[in-house]
Design a protein around this motif. Structure first.
Motif, short mmCIF file in Angstrom:
data_model
loop_
_atom_site.label_atom_id
_atom_site.label_comp_id
_atom_site.label_asym_id
_atom_site.label_seq_id
_atom_site.Cartn_x
_atom_site.Cartn_y
_atom_site.Cartn_z
N LEU A 359 39.03 20.14 33.63
CA LEU A 359 38.52 19.00 34.40
C LEU A 359 37.05 19.17 34.76
O LEU A 359 36.58 18.67 35.79
N GLY A 360 36.30 19.93 33.94
CA GLY A 360 34.88 20.11 34.19
C GLY A 360 34.56 20.99 35.37
O GLY A 360 33.43 20.99 35.85
N CYS A 361 35.52 21.76 35.86
CA CYS A 361 35.32 22.60 37.04
C CYS A 361 34.94 24.02 36.61
O CYS A 361 35.64 24.64 35.81
N LYS A 362 33.84 24.53 37.17
CA LYS A 362 33.39 25.90 36.91
C LYS A 362 33.28 26.67 38.21
O LYS A 362 32.39 27.51 38.38
N ALA A 363 34.19 26.39 39.13
CA ALA A 363 34.17 27.07 40.43
C ALA A 363 34.54 28.54 40.26
O ALA A 363 35.42 28.88 39.47
N PRO A 364 33.88 29.44 40.98
CA PRO A 364 34.21 30.87 40.85
C PRO A 364 35.56 31.24 41.45
O PRO A 364 36.13 32.26 41.09
N GLN A 365 36.08 30.41 42.38
CA GLN A 365 37.35 30.72 43.02
C GLN A 365 37.97 29.45 43.59
O GLN A 365 37.32 28.41 43.66
N VAL A 366 39.22 29.55 43.99
CA VAL A 366 39.94 28.43 44.62
C VAL A 366 39.91 28.63 46.13
O VAL A 366 40.31 29.69 46.64
N THR A 367 39.43 27.64 46.85
CA THR A 367 39.36 27.69 48.31
C THR A 367 40.58 26.96 48.87
O THR A 367 40.75 25.77 48.63
N VAL A 368 41.42 27.69 49.61
CA VAL A 368 42.66 27.15 50.16
C VAL A 368 42.43 26.75 51.61
O VAL A 368 41.98 27.57 52.43
N LEU A 369 42.74 25.50 51.94
CA LEU A 369 42.63 24.99 53.31
C LEU A 369 44.00 24.52 53.75
O LEU A 369 44.62 23.69 53.08
N GLU A 370 44.49 25.06 54.86
CA GLU A 370 45.80 24.69 55.40
C GLU A 370 45.59 23.93 56.70
O GLU A 370 44.88 24.39 57.60
#
Length: 1035
Positions: A359-370
């Motif tokens: 999906l065109g995403c080149k993020a270095p990591q996944v940020t989880v928000l709860e």
């Protein structure tokens, strides 16, 4: 009694609600009496009324609900409904209605822009086909011209065609005067014969008097055209191109388009690369199936629905999970009352998008928000800013909302198939969750998911159909929509945004239109399907089931003769008799050989005296001019044929790249080879160690590959290779005792002192000795005259030993005490399961000979330059080795990859053991396991040189210089039971599946550690099993 209880429940459901209690009891009594009449031998208990029975069942139900530790059970403690009940959350219920569909056809009043990328692709393919492929195979008219018929009344026609009478002849002829004519009487009788009368009767009437000249008669006619159309056909062009294509494809299995692309010539020096940001997506698809800001909603319980929603804070709610994806960020937002299935799906999809850069995403990591935990942290500020600022959003809905949403949102799903120039609704897939069985390689489908419209086409769909589908898909996307009959509006799933009507013209700006091709689908598209995940699991399960390769097939494999095809002719070894394109016998001869040394940004032509002096840190271009003369006529002498006219001069450009040459030098050599081959010569890449015989014979045994600097300094050691004198070469190795090999001959040279020692190993073959001697005495590559002195292994003079440095008798594998003859050629096989099936492929020496002994046909690069981890089987006649490459670090290798690697190792070990048994059933040779970086001398001395790589470190440092039998390693890898201490230790033992550690425990240890039996453990849900294993250290 149990049957009576079940009968009571069944009868209660079947009896209508308006029946009285007495009717129910009478019906039950009838069933009980009938049942006990059949089972008269069973004792009958006292009868109970239905009220008493229902009371007992309700008491049992309450006892089951309250069973367990604590006051609350699973239904009230862990489910969404239970957690919402504590908070008193209540929301509206979604209503149910239906949906309709209609066809989409092309409209002239709506201007829709096509796919520009497809237009460019079509024009490129047209040019490519017109350049390298016959545009048509039929005879067509290429040109038409009108030409005038030759006129008949000009001087050229009549004056030159008819012979003119001479003047003298006219004077001699009789001249008739008027007086002569006046003497004719008027009453002269006419012919009155019957024949003459018949001729006068049948003679046609003419307006003009006829002429006896047929050319003048034709010229006088008006019904004959005076011009004609000349047509030129393409017969010659079609036939010429057909012959060219047949000649090109005769020795190739490539498609016509691929052959045309290979035949095209481009000057890459004129190509300028554009600069692209690291976060930009470079693709040939102008209708990208993703945008720069996407908010994806994940909602459901059975089949989770993944839908694109408006990227604002108002689209969030407390009962679902959301993914916010940009080119630089990947946020996972979890609502407070989101169920476990939604959380698992959101985590899986977010990890996939980040790892695969989907999906065109080149993020270095996944940020989880709860929600309620870290939605106010510093990481959340970027999340809220991307959504346009934090604002109020909807709370959680009813517990049943997830299931109602799943069934309601699928009503808006629309699937169209392309038929001709219109989109026809797919009735079987309309208003339902699509299945992967819809996707056909020869079909075009358009999927309408409300906020997402996709045009999907198979790999076998013509380009014209793709363009039509894109235009119709954009017309559907920009046209009107009506979701008033749907239970859920896909453009406003929360039913709170009044700005999004249920019917309107044109989708919102945040909606997405994308084009997808087969095998290039995005995760957002794949999640819409019902059985996509199941298909992937089946494919993965089938891929993991690999079996050992048949060792008999490896042993019986017969290598093919050397084959090098240049311009459609197999030149074989570069000299002697060959076969032309049409199968006739011909003689190949070398005309000239030129060489260039490639520098960083330029090239330098080498003089003839330096021809054959190559360095492993450089790149060179060698141009070979040769001719092929067809042999004709009868035999002149035994074994000789008379030759015809010399054939045309042909050219082949070899760009040779040393193993330590730089990337820029390799690229420069490739570009220059294209320029030199602009005259339609062949271009061949030759890597060091993989030189074909037609390349080696260019130097007539004078090829020397130097190591390091170009300047001669001190003693230098060279290893002689090659099976024939014209193909021999010298490879420089480290000048030390460890470079000696008992099966080959080496040359120790000191140019300054004019000394040259030709050292023969004790097991060197007679032919290898002769080839090495011929190469050593070749004065063509020596700058000064030297004295050659032959030395045998074990009888070296002191100066020879001094030239190799400090003496060490154990530096190499000396075979002076070995009684073996060593008259064989080693064999090397690569074992791999990269194709999904475990296979073995033999690695062949490029300059091999059918009959002969090659002591060291392979190099260290054959093992180390292969993609790791790799497995190789090396057959050295007396012993068999299984070489195992280095494994990736734990940070780069997942658990599933380690399991696949362990399965490949097991198959390789079983294949090696079977290979040894098939080779010698009575006395099979021993098989040893060799780890990369820990190779013993008996293994490294099979190669002409071996360099230690300090960057490669084996996991088992204690196994250095330690011999491991393949049989022992296989038994250790196939072990099925371990103790508790071994399984709880990190890392776990080799060959153990980290996800099924409990399966390797015996029954007693299983019950001791997990405090329950295997049956009880299997009855637990998966999430409870994982939590229990985590608490016991088995996860």
């Amino acid at each position: 009694l149990h049957r009576v209880n079940w009968a009571l429940l069944a009868m209660k459901k079947k009896v209508a609600a308006n029946k009285t209690q007495t009717c129910i009891e009478n019906s039950i009594k009838v069933y009980v009496i009938f049942h006990f009449q059949q089972k008269s031998n069973v004792d009958v208990e006292p009868k109970m009324s239905l009220t008493e029975r229902m009371k007992i069942l309700k008491e049992k139900e309450e006892q089951w609900k309250n069973k367990g530790k604590g006051a609350a059970n699973d239904s009230s403690q862990f489910t969404v409904a239970g957690r919402m009940a504590k908070r008193g959350k209540i929301t509206e219920v979604i209503h149910q209605v239906c949906v309709c569909f209609s066809e989409i056809s092309s409209r002239t009043d709506v201007k829709v822009e096509g796919d520009k990328r497809l237009d460019k692709l079509e024009s490129f393919l047209d040019k490519l086909h017109n350049k390298g492929k016959i545009p048509t195979s039929t005879i067509e008219v290429t040109a038409e011209t009108e030409k005038e018929v030759m006129t008949l009344d000009d001087q050229e026609t009549f004056g030159n065609f008819f012979k003119s009478a001479s003047h003298s002849t006219l004077q001699d002829s009789v001249v008739v005067t008027e007086e002569d004519l006046s003497q004719i009487q008027a009453d002269t009788p006419k012919l009155t014969s019957a024949v003459e009368e018949h001729k006068r009767a049948v003679r046609p009437a003419r307006r003009n008097q006829g002429s006896r000249n047929p050319l003048r008669a034709l010229a006088a006619r008006n019904d004959i055209r005076q011009v004609y159309t000349e047509q030129r056909l393409n017969i010659a062009t079609v036939e010429t191109k057909r012959i060219q294509v047949e000649r090109m494809a005769k020795h190739s299995n490539l498609a016509d388009v691929a052959l045309a692309g290979l035949a095209s010539k481009e000057n890459f020096r004129k190509v300028s690369l554009r600069s692209v940001k690291s976060t930009d997506v470079v693709t040939n698809n102008s209708a990208l199936p993703f945008s720069k800001l996407m908010l994806i909603r994940i909602k459901g319980r059975r089949h989770v629905q993944v839908r694109l929603v408006e990227p604002t804070a108002c689209s969030l709610n407390s009962g679902d999970c959301f993914l916010l994806i940009t080119p630089k960020h990947c946020f996972m937002w979890t609502g407070e009352f989101a169920n476990v299935i939604e959380k698992a799906k959101a985590s899986e999809m977010a990890s996939f998008v980040q790892a695969k850069r989907d999906l065109g995403c080149k993020a270095p990591q996944v940020t989880v928000l709860e929600e309620g935990i870290n939605t106010e942290s510093k990481w959340a500020k970027e999340f809220w800013s991307l959504l346009g600022g934090k604002s109020k959003y909807r709370g959680a809905g009813e517990p049943e909302e997830d299931e109602l949403y799943e069934s309601g949102v699928q009503d808006s799903n629309g699937v169209y198939r392309l038929q001709g120039d219109k989109l026809v609704p797919h009735e079987d897939a309309w208003a339902s969750i699509p299945s992967v069985s819809l996707l056909d390689s020869k079909e075009v489908l358009v999927f309408d998911f409300g906020s997402e419209v996709y045009v999907w086409h198979g790999k076998d769909v013509p380009l014209s159909d793709r363009k039509v589908a894109v235009k119709l898909g954009k017309q559907l996307f920009s046209g009107s929509y009506d979701y008033s009959n749907c239970r859920v509006n896909p453009l406003d799933a929360s039913c709170t945004n009044k700005d999004v009507p249920q019917k309107g013209e044109g989708r919102p700006s945040w909606a997405m239109f994308g084009r997808l091709s087969e095998h290039n689908e995005t995760s957002l598209f794949r999640e819409k399907f019902l059985d996509w995940a199941e298909r992937k699991k089946e494919e993965a399960a089938q891929a993991e089931e690999i079996k050992p390769f048949d060792a008999k097939t490896l042993l019986d494999n017969e290598p093919e003769p050397v084959k090098t095809v240049l311009e459609g002719v197999d030149v074989q070894r570069g000299y002697g008799l060959v076969r032309t394109e049409d199968g006739r016998q011909a003689e190949l001869s070398t005309v000239a050989v030129d060489a260039w040394h490639i520098k960083e940004h330029s090239e330098e032509e080498l003089p003839q005296e330096s021809l054959g002096q190559l360095h492993e840190g450089d790149a060179y271009i060698i141009r070979w001019k040769y001719s092929i003369t067809t042999l004709v006529g009868k035999r002149q002498k035994p074994g000789e044929l008379s030759a015809g006219a010399p054939g045309r001069e042909r050219t082949a450009c070899f760009f040779w790249q040393g193993r330590h040459s730089s990337i820029s030098e390799k690229g420069t050599s490739a570009l220059m080879t294209v320029e030199l081959g602009s005259h339609r010569g062949s271009q061949v890449l030759v890597s060091q160690g993989k030189e074909p015989p037609c390349f080696l014979q260019l130097f007539q045994g004078g090829l020397i590959i130097h190591k390091g600097s170009r300047e001669d300094c001190g003693w230098r050691l060279f290893c002689a290779r090659g099976e024939t004198e014209v193909e021999a070469l010298l490879v420089e190795v480290a000048c030390q005792h460890s470079s000696l090999r008992s099966r080959v001959s080496l040359v120790l040279l000191n140019a300054a002192k004019g000394k040259l020692y030709l050292w023969h190993g004790c097991k060197a073959h007679a032919n290898a000795r002769q080839v090495a001697k011929r190469t050593a005495v070749n004065d063509g590559h020596m700058s000064v005259s030297v004295k050659v002195e032959e030395v045998e292994e074990g009888a070296e003079p002191s100066e020879f030993m001094k030239g190799l440095g400090q003496q060490d008798t154990k530096a190499y594998d000396c075979m002076l005490q070995d009684p073996g003859k060593y008259n064989y050629t080693p064999r090397l096989f690569r074992l791999s399961a990269s194709s999904g099936v475990f296979e073995g492929e033999e690695q062949l020496y490029p300059a091999r000979v059918t009959e002969g002994v090659m002591a060291m046909p392979f190099l260290q690069e054959n093992l180390y330059n292969t993609q790791q981890p790799a497995l190789f089987l090396l057959d050295n006649r007396m012993e068999v080795y299984l070489w195992q490459g280095w494994q990736p670090e734990d940070t780069q290798c997942t658990g599933s990859a380690k399991m696949r690697w362990d399965n490949e190792r097991k198959c390789a070990m079983e294949t090696v053991l079977q290979y040894c048994k098939e080779k010698s059933p009575r006395r099979p040779p021993l098989a040893y396991l060799i780890l990369a970086g820990c190779e013993p001398l008996t293994f490294t001395n099979i190669f002409p040189y071996w360099e230690k790589d300090s960057t490669i470190s084996s996991k088992m440092e204690s196994s250095k210089n330690k011999v491991i039998l393949v049989k022992e390693a296989l038994s250790k890898l196939s072990k099925q039971q371990y103790s508790i201490e071994e399984l709880t230790r990190k890392p776990p033992p080799e060959g153990v599946d980290p996800q099924r550690l409990e399966d390797y425990l015996c029954d007693q240890d299983f019950k001791t550690l997990l405090e329950m039996s295997r049956v009880e453990f299997s009855a637990l849900p998966n999430w409870k099993q994982k939590n229990l294993k985590k608490s016991k250290g088995l996860f």
